[in-house]
Design a protein around this motif. Sequence first.
Motif, PDB file in Angstrom:
ATOM      1  N   ARG A 109      37.606  56.091  30.845  1.00 32.30           N
ATOM      2  CA  ARG A 109      37.342  55.691  32.226  1.00 32.30           C
ATOM      3  C   ARG A 109      35.961  56.175  32.679  1.00 32.30           C
ATOM      4  NH1 ARG A 109      40.744  58.962  36.216  1.00 32.30           N
ATOM      5  NH2 ARG A 109      38.991  60.372  35.902  1.00 32.30           N
ATOM      6  N   ASP A 110      35.707  57.481  32.485  1.00 31.04           N
ATOM      7  CA  ASP A 110      34.504  58.065  33.084  1.00 31.04           C
ATOM      8  C   ASP A 110      33.232  57.749  32.301  1.00 31.04           C
ATOM      9  OD1 ASP A 110      36.102  59.015  35.028  1.00 31.04           O
ATOM     10  OD2 ASP A 110      36.094  61.100  34.372  1.00 31.04           O
ATOM     11  N   ALA A 111      33.350  57.581  30.995  1.00 29.17           N
ATOM     12  CA  ALA A 111      32.147  57.282  30.209  1.00 29.17           C
ATOM     13  C   ALA A 111      31.842  55.790  30.249  1.00 29.17           C
ATOM     14  CB  ALA A 111      32.309  57.753  28.770  1.00 29.17           C
ATOM     15  N   GLY A 112      32.722  55.003  30.861  1.00 29.20           N
ATOM     16  CA  GLY A 112      32.436  53.582  31.016  1.00 29.20           C
ATOM     17  C   GLY A 112      32.499  52.823  29.703  1.00 29.20           C
ATOM     18  N   ILE A 113      33.562  53.020  28.940  1.00 25.72           N
ATOM     19  CA  ILE A 113      33.721  52.259  27.701  1.00 25.72           C
ATOM     20  C   ILE A 113      34.227  50.873  28.090  1.00 25.72           C
ATOM     21  CG2 ILE A 113      35.032  52.109  25.558  1.00 25.72           C
ATOM     22  CD1 ILE A 113      34.739  55.139  25.370  1.00 25.72           C
ATOM     23  N   GLY A 114      33.403  49.861  27.816  1.00 22.05           N
ATOM     24  CA  GLY A 114      33.679  48.524  28.321  1.00 22.05           C
ATOM     25  C   GLY A 114      34.835  47.845  27.605  1.00 22.05           C
ATOM     26  N   ALA A 161      32.691  56.350  20.660  1.00 20.17           N
ATOM     27  CA  ALA A 161      32.489  57.458  21.609  1.00 20.17           C
ATOM     28  C   ALA A 161      33.776  58.257  21.822  1.00 20.17           C
ATOM     29  CB  ALA A 161      31.979  56.921  22.952  1.00 20.17           C
ATOM     30  N   GLU A 206      35.293  45.038  26.340  1.00 19.65           N
ATOM     31  CA  GLU A 206      34.623  43.840  25.835  1.00 19.65           C
ATOM     32  C   GLU A 206      34.791  43.821  24.330  1.00 19.65           C
ATOM     33  OE1 GLU A 206      33.274  41.630  27.737  1.00 19.65           O
ATOM     34  OE2 GLU A 206      33.567  42.821  29.571  1.00 19.65           O
ATOM     35  N   TYR A 210      23.961  56.196  33.815  1.00 23.71           N
ATOM     36  CA  TYR A 210      24.040  57.176  32.733  1.00 23.71           C
ATOM     37  C   TYR A 210      22.736  57.949  32.671  1.00 23.71           C
ATOM     38  CZ  TYR A 210      27.881  54.305  30.932  1.00 23.71           C
ATOM     39  OH  TYR A 210      29.043  53.615  30.794  1.00 23.71           O
ATOM     40  N   LEU A 265      24.351  53.066  24.809  1.00 25.89           N
ATOM     41  CA  LEU A 265      24.190  53.488  23.411  1.00 25.89           C
ATOM     42  C   LEU A 265      23.086  52.682  22.723  1.00 25.89           C
ATOM     43  CD1 LEU A 265      27.936  53.912  22.365  1.00 25.89           C
ATOM     44  CD2 LEU A 265      26.206  55.707  22.321  1.00 25.89           C
ATOM     45  N   MET A 273      27.205  51.032  35.889  1.00 26.56           N
ATOM     46  CA  MET A 273      27.344  52.486  35.862  1.00 26.56           C
ATOM     47  C   MET A 273      25.998  53.145  35.605  1.00 26.56           C
ATOM     48  SD  MET A 273      30.857  53.358  33.871  1.00 26.56           S
ATOM     49  CE  MET A 273      30.487  55.093  33.948  1.00 26.56           C
ATOM     50  N   ARG A 278      38.826  50.306  33.653  1.00 26.76           N
ATOM     51  CA  ARG A 278      38.804  51.032  32.377  1.00 26.76           C
ATOM     52  C   ARG A 278      39.723  52.243  32.439  1.00 26.76           C
ATOM     53  NH1 ARG A 278      32.329  50.728  33.116  1.00 26.76           N
ATOM     54  NH2 ARG A 278      32.051  48.716  32.146  1.00 26.76           N
ATOM     55  N   ARG A 310      25.375  60.709  29.140  1.00 26.58           N
ATOM     56  CA  ARG A 310      26.318  61.243  30.129  1.00 26.58           C
ATOM     57  C   ARG A 310      26.350  60.332  31.337  1.00 26.58           C
ATOM     58  NH1 ARG A 310      27.391  66.912  31.218  1.00 26.58           N
ATOM     59  NH2 ARG A 310      27.036  68.024  29.295  1.00 26.58           N
ATOM     60  N   PRO A 311      27.560  59.926  31.751  1.00 23.99           N
ATOM     61  CA  PRO A 311      27.641  59.195  33.021  1.00 23.99           C
ATOM     62  C   PRO A 311      27.246  60.156  34.143  1.00 23.99           C
ATOM     63  CG  PRO A 311      29.781  59.282  31.891  1.00 23.99           C
ATOM     64  CD  PRO A 311      28.866  60.192  31.162  1.00 23.99           C
ATOM     65  N   ASP A 321      25.820  48.234  32.408  1.00 22.84           N
ATOM     66  CA  ASP A 321      27.226  47.884  32.605  1.00 22.84           C
ATOM     67  C   ASP A 321      28.206  48.859  31.972  1.00 22.84           C
ATOM     68  OD1 ASP A 321      26.729  45.768  34.137  1.00 22.84           O
ATOM     69  OD2 ASP A 321      26.960  44.239  32.563  1.00 22.84           O
ATOM     70  N   ASP A 322      27.916  49.253  30.738  1.00 26.06           N
ATOM     71  CA  ASP A 322      28.902  50.078  30.048  1.00 26.06           C
ATOM     72  C   ASP A 322      28.224  50.941  28.985  1.00 26.06           C
ATOM     73  OD1 ASP A 322      28.356  48.419  27.883  1.00 26.06           O
ATOM     74  OD2 ASP A 322      30.025  47.083  28.352  1.00 26.06           O
ATOM     75  N   ILE A 323      29.042  51.762  28.334  1.00 23.46           N
ATOM     76  CA  ILE A 323      28.473  52.735  27.408  1.00 23.46           C
ATOM     77  C   ILE A 323      27.817  52.059  26.202  1.00 23.46           C
ATOM     78  CG2 ILE A 323      30.516  53.188  26.006  1.00 23.46           C
ATOM     79  CD1 ILE A 323      29.671  56.163  26.067  1.00 23.46           C
ATOM     80  N   ASP A 324      28.302  50.895  25.813  1.00 25.25           N
ATOM     81  CA  ASP A 324      27.684  50.241  24.655  1.00 25.25           C
ATOM     82  C   ASP A 324      26.232  49.880  24.935  1.00 25.25           C
ATOM     83  OD1 ASP A 324      29.747  50.131  22.572  1.00 25.25           O
ATOM     84  OD2 ASP A 324      30.864  49.060  24.093  1.00 25.25           O
ATOM     85  N   HIS A 331      36.889  53.218  19.863  1.00 19.82           N
ATOM     86  CA  HIS A 331      35.441  53.201  20.145  1.00 19.82           C
ATOM     87  C   HIS A 331      34.793  54.445  19.533  1.00 19.82           C
ATOM     88  CE1 HIS A 331      31.674  53.195  22.398  1.00 19.82           C
ATOM     89  NE2 HIS A 331      31.910  51.922  22.649  1.00 19.82           N
TER      90      HIS A 331
END
Lengths: 410, 117
Positions: free
Chosen positions: A161-166, A116, A168, B3, B94, B1, A26, B111-112, B88-91, A114
Amino acid sequence: MATGRVEQAVRESYGRLVAILSSRDRDIGTAEDALADAIVAALEQWPEQGIPERPEAWLLAVARRRLVDRSRRAATDAALSRSLALLTEFVGEVDLAAPRFPDERLKLLFVCAHPAIDPTVHAALMLQSVLGLSAARIAAAFVVSPDAMGRRLTRAKVKIRDAGIGFELPDPRELAGRLGPVLDAIYTAYGSGWDGLADDSQRHDLTTEAIWLARTLNELMPAQPEALGLLALMLHLEARKAARRAPDGAYVPLSEQDTGLWSPALLAEAEATLRRAATFRKAGRYQLEAAIQSAHVGRRLTGQPDRATIAALYDGLFHHAPGLGVAVGRAAAKAEADGAEAGLRLLAAIDAERVADYQPYWAVRAELLARSEVADGQGDAILAYDRAIALAEDPAVRRHLAERRARLLS
Amino acid sequence: MQYALLFYETDTSFAAWDHNPESDAYWGAWKVYVEDMLASGIVRGGEGLLGPQTATTLRVRGGQNEVQDGPFADTKEQLGGFFVIEVDDIDTALAWAAKAPCAPYGGVEIRPTLPQM
């Protein structure tokens, strides 16, 4: 061999390669750096050795080696450490010998827009990561300093990268909500640099790039009526671009444009695209805006725009997107169809506080008052022209309004 | 990940922590949410906090401890609790945040967590 050909090969693949290179970690910034290294290597080697048979595979292979080198170095930095095992796995993911790589650009577009991520940077992120435009070029179009634009882009990429936006595609249930910001960002890219600059030679607009993004989106996601609507809208606007200015740079309003300067090829494509969108029978903001442009174009054939249809389309658009710009446009359309007073009534219904500094409101109000029979209409029109002129950023628009105002006084 | 989901409550919702006619519905909603989350196996940690009226803030300034009654920032919404989850991810994060009982009236900050050093 000309650098131009290398550049073209690169431009075609840029977004595809960034999408592939950044999808695991990411990390768009690092992927772009690695690709930039590969491009430098290509510019050095290709002119002597010739363009490889599969330039994209060549660039991907070199960029991946750079990525692995980089993370080996970064691995000594504990805070940034990522598992080398993962990387080895990643390098094996896309088959370099495959005739075509998977096209991950759609995922990249959704990542860039996204929810976010700060919406004001969506368009710039797309222009950079999908098209490879430099921060300086994007900054010029959005009229901000290159440094500020560079910082915004870097911040957004770090967040991705750091917030982990996938990387997908959105869940089908969320697709409608997630597609909107993608379309808005592309339209923002189209609108950048349109206004506020006097001299066309100084314009740094990105209309071609925005249309390219919309075409890519429609290629990758072919059954989305609003995505088609957006493309149709931009093609319509683009078709009339040459007619928007007189040879001396003066602003030419739509109703006075020389239809001979409109591009028939772009208009035909716009109309065909809008017809395709309409087959889905699911109206939306961009389709309605494109339909309004389409109705204006009717003037080319009949000499007169279809005013009643335009006013009705604006009613529909206002229902879908009740923003300030649409409210003012709707009043102007209503006035064309049913007279200045009808338009003024719609203007009066808009919250006065919201329009205090909104230039189009005052320009339309001045125009309608000047035409109307209401008491004190002419005096109020002069006041409204003064305000519209003071708020206008484009000198050509200011000159145009000053001429209209002077006509009232003579 | 990983959070952290930071749940923000309002004065009104903190008031429901004491026994009053609204508290059953309030705690009922949180109980369902927490049970769902635990059952999904994503929870790595978390606590609920007592209200901001119980908070004490300390800053060291010029080598001196400055202790103050009250939360760190005097805002309308205050931290009421948190979870650390592994998804896995922010979605996905959320989606869990959206189900939190405080989301409709307060909010959830996602927050990660810092990667392991």
